[in-house]
Enzyme design. Structure first.
Site, PDB file in Angstrom:
ATOM      1  N   HIS A 156      -8.200   9.823   3.774  1.00  0.00           N
ATOM      2  CA  HIS A 156      -7.586   8.909   4.749  1.00  0.00           C
ATOM      3  C   HIS A 156      -7.937   9.302   6.195  1.00  0.00           C
ATOM      4  CE1 HIS A 156      -4.514   8.091   1.400  1.00  0.00           C
ATOM      5  NE2 HIS A 156      -5.147   6.958   1.598  1.00  0.00           N
TER       6      HIS A 156
ATOM      7  N   ASP B  71       0.853  -1.183   0.000  1.00  0.00           N
ATOM      8  CA  ASP B  71       0.000   0.000   0.000  1.00  0.00           C
ATOM      9  C   ASP B  71       0.898   1.246   0.000  1.00  0.00           C
ATOM     10  OD1 ASP B  71      -2.376   1.409   0.211  1.00  0.00           O
ATOM     11  OD2 ASP B  71      -2.561   1.170   2.388  1.00  0.00           O
TER      12      ASP B  71
ATOM     13  N   ILE C  12     -10.105  -0.267   3.172  1.00  0.00           N
ATOM     14  CA  ILE C  12     -10.725   0.016   4.467  1.00  0.00           C
ATOM     15  C   ILE C  12      -9.718  -0.291   5.563  1.00  0.00           C
ATOM     16  CG2 ILE C  12     -12.578  -0.652   6.054  1.00  0.00           C
ATOM     17  CD1 ILE C  12     -14.259  -1.321   3.500  1.00  0.00           C
TER      18      ILE C  12
ATOM     19  N   SER D  69     -13.195   4.093   4.647  1.00  0.00           N
ATOM     20  CA  SER D  69     -13.846   3.666   5.878  1.00  0.00           C
ATOM     21  C   SER D  69     -15.095   4.498   6.088  1.00  0.00           C
ATOM     22  CB  SER D  69     -12.899   3.839   7.073  1.00  0.00           C
ATOM     23  OG  SER D  69     -11.958   2.782   7.106  1.00  0.00           O
TER      24      SER D  69
ATOM     25  N   GLU E  69      -1.624   6.089  -9.038  1.00  0.00           N
ATOM     26  CA  GLU E  69      -2.603   7.031  -8.482  1.00  0.00           C
ATOM     27  C   GLU E  69      -2.527   8.389  -9.177  1.00  0.00           C
ATOM     28  OE1 GLU E  69      -3.133   7.197  -4.248  1.00  0.00           O
ATOM     29  OE2 GLU E  69      -4.049   9.165  -4.299  1.00  0.00           O
TER      30      GLU E  69
END
Ligand code: ZN
Length: 332
Positions: free
Chosen positions: A191, A93, A278, A237, A147
Site C-alpha cells: 500500500h 475496501d 489502484i 499503483s 484476504e
C-alpha cells in the site's frame, strides 16, 4: 434497507468469471469526492470497461458513507447519460468488522471486503465465514472478498510495517471453509507510494529505484491449488515517475517513491488475478496537476480551475490503466 440491484449496481460474480476467461483484470478505483467519481466514470465509459468503485474506511470518514452510496447510484445514471451502460460494483475496501460489512450491505453495497488478514488464521476464517453467510443470504447475492497474507505499507486506516506472503497451502482450506467469492493475496505488492524501502531496490543509471519483482511463483502455486478462483491484488499503483517529478518540480517532496511496474501488473492481469486495486496513482495525478496550476497561476482561487485539470488528468490516467495495464477496455 436497500438492495443494490434497485440502484442499478451489480456484484462481482459475472465480472470476475469473464475477466479470468478473458485474461484481463477489473479496475478497482477508490473515490472520496465528486471529481474522482467523474473521472472514473468518464474513463470507464469511454473505454467501455466494467469498474469497481471502492470505498475505504478513510473515505467513509472523510465524505460520509451515505453520501458515497448515493454518489455510486448517481454514477450508474451518469454512465447511462454519457451513453454507455457499463457494469458498476460498489465495494467496501478493507472492511474490518462484521457490523461494518452488514451496514454497508444493508445500505446498497454490492460487494464487501472483510479483511481478517491480521488475525490468527482460524479467527480470519470464522470472521470471513460469518460475513459470507450474511452477504450470500440476501435477496441480491452480495459478493465477499477475503484476504490471506499481509501487505506492507499504509492505506488510510490499514497499515502494517511487516508483510508476509500468502501461504499457498492455506488458500484451499480458506476458500472452502469461508465461502468467499474472491481472495486478496500478498505476493509483493504494497500500500501507498513508497512500496519498498530503497535497500530492497536497485537503482538504474538515472538513480531511479527499481523494485524487486512480484512473486509470480507464489501466484502460480495458488492458481494450481484453487484453479479458476478469482484473485485480487491490493496496493497495485505504479507510482508514475512523471507525476512524482511534476509534484517535486512544483514544490512537493516525495522521497523514495516507488511502485509496481505496469508490465508486471499486465502479466498478473492475464492470470487468475481479476481485480487490481489502484489508489495512490490517482492521488499523485491529482496532486501533480493541482500543484502545477497553483505554481503557474498564483492568482487562481476558483476550485473548479484546479480541480478541473486534476480531474482531466485523472481520467487520462484511468483510461491508460484500462487500455494498457489491466486490459479491461472494450470488455463492458
Ligand atoms: Zn488494500
Amino acid at each position: 434497507m436497500t438492495s443494490y440491484s434497485d440502484l442499478g449496481l451489480v456484484n462481482t460474480k459475472d465480472m470476475f468469471a469473464k475477466a479470468i476467461k478473458g485474461g484481463y483484470a477489473i479496475p478497482a478505483y477508490n473515490f472520496n469526492n465528486m471529481e474522482q467519481m467523474q473521472a472514473i466514470v468518464q474513463a470507464c465509459v469511454e473505454t467501455k470497461s466494467p469498474v469497481i468503485l471502492q470505498v475505504s474506511s478513510g473515505a467513509r470518514k472523510y465524505a460520509n458513507q451515505t453520501l458515497l452510496r448515493f454518489m455510486a447510484q448517481g454514477a450508474v445514471q451518469y454512465a447511462r447519460e454519457l451513453g454507455y451502460d457499463i457494469p458498476i460494483v460498489l465495494h467496501l475496501d478493507h472492511g474490518d468488522s462484521f457490523e461494518l460489512c452488514k451496514d454497508c450491505i444493508e445500505t446498497g453495497f454490492s460487494s464487501v471486503m472483510i479483511d481478517g488478514s491480521h488475525l490468527p488464521y482460524e479467527e480470519n476464517v470464522a470472521l470471513t465465514k460469518k460475513v459470507c453467510e450474511f452477504a450470500h443470504s440476501r435477496k441480491d447475492y452480495v459478493t465477499v472478498e477475503g484476504e490471506l497474507g499481509v501487505l506492507a505499507g499504509v492505506e488510510d486506516d490499514v497499515s502494517s510495517e511487516h508483510s508476509h506472503y500468502t501461504q499457498p497451502e492455506e488458500v484451499e482450506d480458506f476458500v472452502k471453509k469461508t465461502g468467499a467469492d474472491s481472495l486478496a493475496i500478498s505476493i509483493g505488492t504494497s500500500h501507498g507510494r513508497t512500496k519498498f524501502k530503497p535497500e530492497q531496490c536497485t537503482r538504474d543509471a538515472n538513480g531511479i529505484l527499481i523494485p524487486p519483482p512480484l512473486r509470480f511463483d507464489i501466484l502460480e502455486e495458488i492458481e494450481k491449488r484453487i484453479p479458476g478462483f478469482p484473485i485480487v491484488l491490493h496496493g497495485s499503483s505504479s507510482v508514475p515517475i512523471e507525476y512524482v517529478k511534476m509534484i517535486e518540480k512544483y514544490g512537493g517532496v516525495l522521497k523514495d517513491s516507488v511502485g509496481i511496474p505496469e508490465e508486471q501488473l499486465r502479466k498478473a492481469a492475464k492470470s487468475a488475478v481479476c481485480k487490481i486495486n489502484i489508489d495512490s496513482d490517482g492521488r499523485l495525478a491529482m496532486t501533480a496537476l493541482i500543484r502545477k496550476v497553483f505554481a503557474e497561476k498564483p492568482d487562481e482561487f476558483d476550485p473548479r480551475k484546479y480541480l478541473g485539470p486534476a480531474r482531466d488528468e485523472l481520467k487520462k490516467m484511468y483510461m491508460h490503466k484500462n487500455i494498457n495495464v489491466l486490459g479491461s477496455a472494450d470488455r463492458a
